[in-house]
Write a protein that holds these residues in place. Structure first.
Motif, short mmCIF file in Angstrom:
data_model
loop_
_atom_site.label_atom_id
_atom_site.label_comp_id
_atom_site.label_asym_id
_atom_site.label_seq_id
_atom_site.Cartn_x
_atom_site.Cartn_y
_atom_site.Cartn_z
N ARG A 128 0.83 -1.20 0.00
CA ARG A 128 0.00 0.00 0.00
C ARG A 128 0.86 1.25 0.00
O ARG A 128 0.56 2.24 -0.69
N ARG A 129 1.95 1.25 0.75
CA ARG A 129 2.84 2.43 0.77
C ARG A 129 3.46 2.67 -0.60
O ARG A 129 3.63 3.82 -1.04
N ASP A 130 3.79 1.60 -1.32
CA ASP A 130 4.32 1.77 -2.67
C ASP A 130 3.27 2.38 -3.59
O ASP A 130 3.59 3.20 -4.46
N ALA A 131 2.01 1.99 -3.40
CA ALA A 131 0.95 2.54 -4.24
C ALA A 131 0.74 4.02 -3.96
O ALA A 131 0.46 4.82 -4.86
N VAL A 132 0.86 4.43 -2.69
CA VAL A 132 0.71 5.83 -2.33
C VAL A 132 1.80 6.67 -2.97
O VAL A 132 1.60 7.82 -3.38
N ALA A 133 3.00 6.09 -3.10
CA ALA A 133 4.11 6.82 -3.70
C ALA A 133 3.86 7.13 -5.17
O ALA A 133 4.47 8.05 -5.73
N ASN A 134 2.98 6.37 -5.83
CA ASN A 134 2.68 6.59 -7.25
C ASN A 134 1.20 6.92 -7.42
O ASN A 134 0.49 6.32 -8.23
N ASP A 135 0.71 7.89 -6.65
CA ASP A 135 -0.71 8.18 -6.59
C ASP A 135 -1.25 8.78 -7.88
O ASP A 135 -2.45 8.86 -8.08
N ASP A 136 -0.38 9.24 -8.78
CA ASP A 136 -0.86 9.83 -10.02
C ASP A 136 -1.34 8.77 -11.01
O ASP A 136 -2.07 9.08 -11.95
N ASP A 137 -0.94 7.55 -10.83
CA ASP A 137 -1.32 6.46 -11.72
C ASP A 137 -2.67 5.89 -11.28
O ASP A 137 -2.81 5.40 -10.15
N PRO A 138 -3.73 5.93 -12.15
CA PRO A 138 -5.04 5.39 -11.76
C PRO A 138 -4.98 3.93 -11.32
O PRO A 138 -5.66 3.52 -10.39
N GLN A 139 -4.14 3.15 -12.00
CA GLN A 139 -4.02 1.75 -11.63
C GLN A 139 -3.46 1.59 -10.23
O GLN A 139 -3.88 0.70 -9.47
N GLN A 140 -2.53 2.48 -9.87
CA GLN A 140 -1.97 2.45 -8.52
C GLN A 140 -3.02 2.85 -7.49
O GLN A 140 -3.02 2.35 -6.36
N ARG A 141 -3.92 3.76 -7.86
CA ARG A 141 -4.99 4.14 -6.93
C ARG A 141 -5.90 2.94 -6.65
O ARG A 141 -6.33 2.71 -5.53
N TRP A 142 -6.20 2.18 -7.72
CA TRP A 142 -6.97 0.96 -7.53
C TRP A 142 -6.25 0.00 -6.59
O TRP A 142 -6.83 -0.60 -5.69
N GLN A 143 -4.96 -0.15 -6.85
CA GLN A 143 -4.20 -1.07 -6.01
C GLN A 143 -4.18 -0.61 -4.56
O GLN A 143 -4.31 -1.41 -3.64
N ARG A 144 -4.06 0.69 -4.36
CA ARG A 144 -4.06 1.20 -3.00
C ARG A 144 -5.40 0.94 -2.31
O ARG A 144 -5.47 0.56 -1.15
N ALA A 145 -6.51 1.15 -3.06
CA ALA A 145 -7.84 0.91 -2.48
C ALA A 145 -8.01 -0.54 -2.07
O ALA A 145 -8.53 -0.85 -0.99
N LEU A 146 -7.58 -1.43 -2.94
CA LEU A 146 -7.69 -2.85 -2.60
C LEU A 146 -6.80 -3.21 -1.42
O LEU A 146 -7.16 -4.04 -0.59
N CYS A 147 -5.64 -2.59 -1.34
CA CYS A 147 -4.77 -2.82 -0.17
C CYS A 147 -5.42 -2.30 1.10
O CYS A 147 -5.31 -2.92 2.16
N ASP A 148 -6.09 -1.13 1.00
CA ASP A 148 -6.82 -0.62 2.17
C ASP A 148 -7.86 -1.62 2.64
O ASP A 148 -8.00 -1.88 3.85
N LEU A 149 -8.59 -2.19 1.69
CA LEU A 149 -9.59 -3.17 2.06
C LEU A 149 -8.96 -4.43 2.65
O LEU A 149 -9.48 -5.02 3.59
N ALA A 150 -7.83 -4.83 2.07
CA ALA A 150 -7.15 -6.00 2.61
C ALA A 150 -6.72 -5.76 4.05
O ALA A 150 -6.84 -6.64 4.91
N VAL A 151 -6.22 -4.56 4.33
CA VAL A 151 -5.83 -4.23 5.70
C VAL A 151 -7.03 -4.27 6.62
O VAL A 151 -6.97 -4.79 7.75
N HIS A 152 -8.19 -3.72 6.16
CA HIS A 152 -9.42 -3.78 6.96
C HIS A 152 -9.80 -5.23 7.24
O HIS A 152 -10.14 -5.59 8.37
N GLN A 153 -9.73 -6.05 6.21
CA GLN A 153 -10.08 -7.46 6.37
C GLN A 153 -9.17 -8.13 7.40
O GLN A 153 -9.62 -8.88 8.28
N LEU A 154 -7.88 -7.89 7.26
CA LEU A 154 -6.93 -8.54 8.16
C LEU A 154 -7.07 -8.01 9.59
O LEU A 154 -6.90 -8.76 10.55
N ASP A 155 -7.38 -6.72 9.74
CA ASP A 155 -7.62 -6.18 11.09
C ASP A 155 -8.84 -6.83 11.72
O ASP A 155 -8.84 -7.18 12.91
N ASP A 156 -9.91 -6.98 10.93
CA ASP A 156 -11.11 -7.64 11.45
C ASP A 156 -10.82 -9.09 11.82
O ASP A 156 -11.26 -9.59 12.85
N LEU A 157 -10.07 -9.77 10.94
CA LEU A 157 -9.72 -11.16 11.22
C LEU A 157 -8.88 -11.26 12.48
O LEU A 157 -9.10 -12.13 13.33
#
Length: 496
Positions: free
Chosen positions: A38-67
């Protein structure tokens, strides 16, 4: 479009107890790895694909925190009888179709179908993108499953989406979309939907606008996460904790009332029982109540010693079934009647018969055992009767034995019960130990280990200075045991 199936729901088997810590460690390690991506994706925030990757990483972190939170809850345990994601209102996984012939659960809100089995706490995740320039809408396969919408029906536009949202939550969705499209704010909120099959789901939505070269919103993407099971499990745990706290508060209140009632009724015997005339030596009386270790509630045990108008003394112990306010209030009623009849001169055997009739017709039916003794200080005789109660133990010259019991059934057990009497001669220095069966009860009916232990205290009781010291010796012997029932003991020492 990102591979949103990475977080698709999969049935999970409950881990073995010894594996919970290992699962927690693996969850933490995986979360750290996802956080690095996720931190790598934030570093390349201008790339739309990286924004998608960051969003999915955010969700993965939420999932893992809940788990991780649920694994931690599994390790420490939850209130008895409640497991996360279970119970009458637990929802099924979104891809489970209920049996149309099954009866609906009357307790299910908003017409939701009864669950076929428990769903997973790891929620399904879908993605969507709405292009404002071309009106093109793209949904992932998982999002169709979350909404229960057939793929051939096509994805829903932003104008159509509120039609599946609860009326109370439509303003939430409208605010999220408006803030994103007009003010360029990221989306982060929850709302409830009603699927086409009538099931209610809670959806968490995150996303961001995609700006064109002029800084205007060209499209909006979002990741939608079905958090129904997670919210239900959280609510179940919260409600169970609230219920447990209410139960504990009720128990504390009941115990306080029962203790206050018991203390108001039972005499705190800590000294000699004097008689109206000065001739006979006084009786030295001491008593103690031992609560049950298993329930923590006050029971219906009693003890009493009372100087009667004619110069005799009343000595009694008894035990009513039950615990709490009901038992102590019945005990207070019975003990009050016993005192009144003893003062009126009614003999022990007849007194037991009247108590039996009183308990039999009480509005709070119960069974009880009791022993009533009348001591004549002039003749130094003990006349007593019993109702299914252990006999008094008489200690003389360092040895003790149980007195022979007259006939008598439990109070409240039968109509017109007959109660015999017996008379025992006492001498100066004699020691009587009266107790309820909770003190000496063994593992079976024929187990007399407790009585033999009490009789073995004979030398120590004989050497004691007074009745109070004798009671302390009995409490030291029996007080620390995990009794299933409460008990009381009363020691009576004939003066020299």
């Amino acid at each position: 479009m990102p591979p949103s199936h990475l977080f698709a729901d999969r049935p999970a088997q409950p881990p073995e107890p010894g594996a919970v810590d290992a699962l927690i460690s693996q969850t933490r390690r995986l979360r750290g790895e996802v956080d690095a991506v996720r931190r790598d994706a934030v570093a390349n925030d201008d790339d739309p694909q990286q924004r998608w990757q960051r969003a999915l990483c955010d969700l993965a972190v939420h999932q893992l925190d809940d788990l991780g939170a649920h694994l931690g809850q599994l390790r420490v345990g939850v209130p008895e009888g409640v497991a996360p994601g279970t119970g009458a209102d637990a929802e099924p996984e979104v891809d489970i179709v209920p049996d149309p012939a099954a009866e609906p659960d009357p307790g299910t809100a908003y017409g939701e179908a009864a669950p076929a089995r428990t769903g997973s706490l790891l929620s399904r995740v879908g993605s969507a993108e709405w292009n404002l320039l071309t009106d093109e809408v793209s949904w992932s396969e998982e999002l169709f499953q979350i909404f229960g919408r057939p793929a051939e029906s096509g994805p829903m536009s932003l104008d159509e989406l509120p039609s599946m949202v609860f009326a109370e939550d439509q303003s939430v969705l409208q605010g999220l979309v408006t803030d994103c499209l007009i003010d360029g704010k990221p989306i982060d909120g929850e709302f409830r939907i009603v699927r086409t099959d009538g099931r209610v789901r809670t959806v968490h939505m995150t996303g961001e606008p995609v700006l064109d070269s002029d800084g205007c919103t060209a499209s909006m993407w979002a990741v939608l996460r079905d958090v129904s099971e997670l919210r239900r499990s959280q609510r179940a745990v919260r409600e169970s904790r609230d219920s447990l706290e209410r139960s504990r508060q009720i128990e504390r209140t009941e115990r306080r009332v029962a203790v206050e009632l018991q203390e108001a009724v039972l005499p705190p015997w800590r000294g000699s029982l004097r008689f109206a005339h000065d001739g006979p030596a006084p009786l030295d009386v001491a008593a103690h109540y031992l609560p049950a270790a298993s329930t923590g509630l006050i029971g219906g045990d009693w003890y009493d010693a009372l100087a009667l108008p004619g110069g005799d003394a009343l000595l009694t112990v008894g035990d009513l079934t039950g615990h709490g306010v009901a038992a102590t209030s019945s005990m207070a009623m019975l003990l009050g009647a016993l005192r009144g009849m003893a003062v009126a001169g009614i003999r022990p055997g007849d007194l037991m018969g009247h108590l039996n009739q009183l308990l039999e017709t009480s509005v709070q039916p119960a069974l009880g055992s009791a022993m009533c003794c009348r001591y004549d200080p002039v003749a130094q005789t003990l006349t007593w009767a019993q109702a299914g109660h252990p006999a008094p133990l008489l200690f003389r010259d360092g040895t003790g034995h149980a007195l022979r019991r007259p006939e008598g059934v439990l109070l409240g057990a039968t109509t017109g019960g007959r109660y015999g009497e017996t008379e025992t001669q006492l001498f100066p220095g004699d020691l009587l130990v009266l107790h309820t069966d909770g003190l000496t009860r063994g593992s079976g009916v024929q187990d007399d280990t407790g009585t033999r232990r009490l009789l073995a205290l004979g030398p120590r009781l004989t050497e004691a200075r007074d009745a109070l010291e004798c009671v302390r010796a009995v409490v030291e012997e029996f007080g620390e045991e995990p009794r299933e029932d409460d008990a009381c003991v009363m020691v009576v020492q004939v003066g020299r």
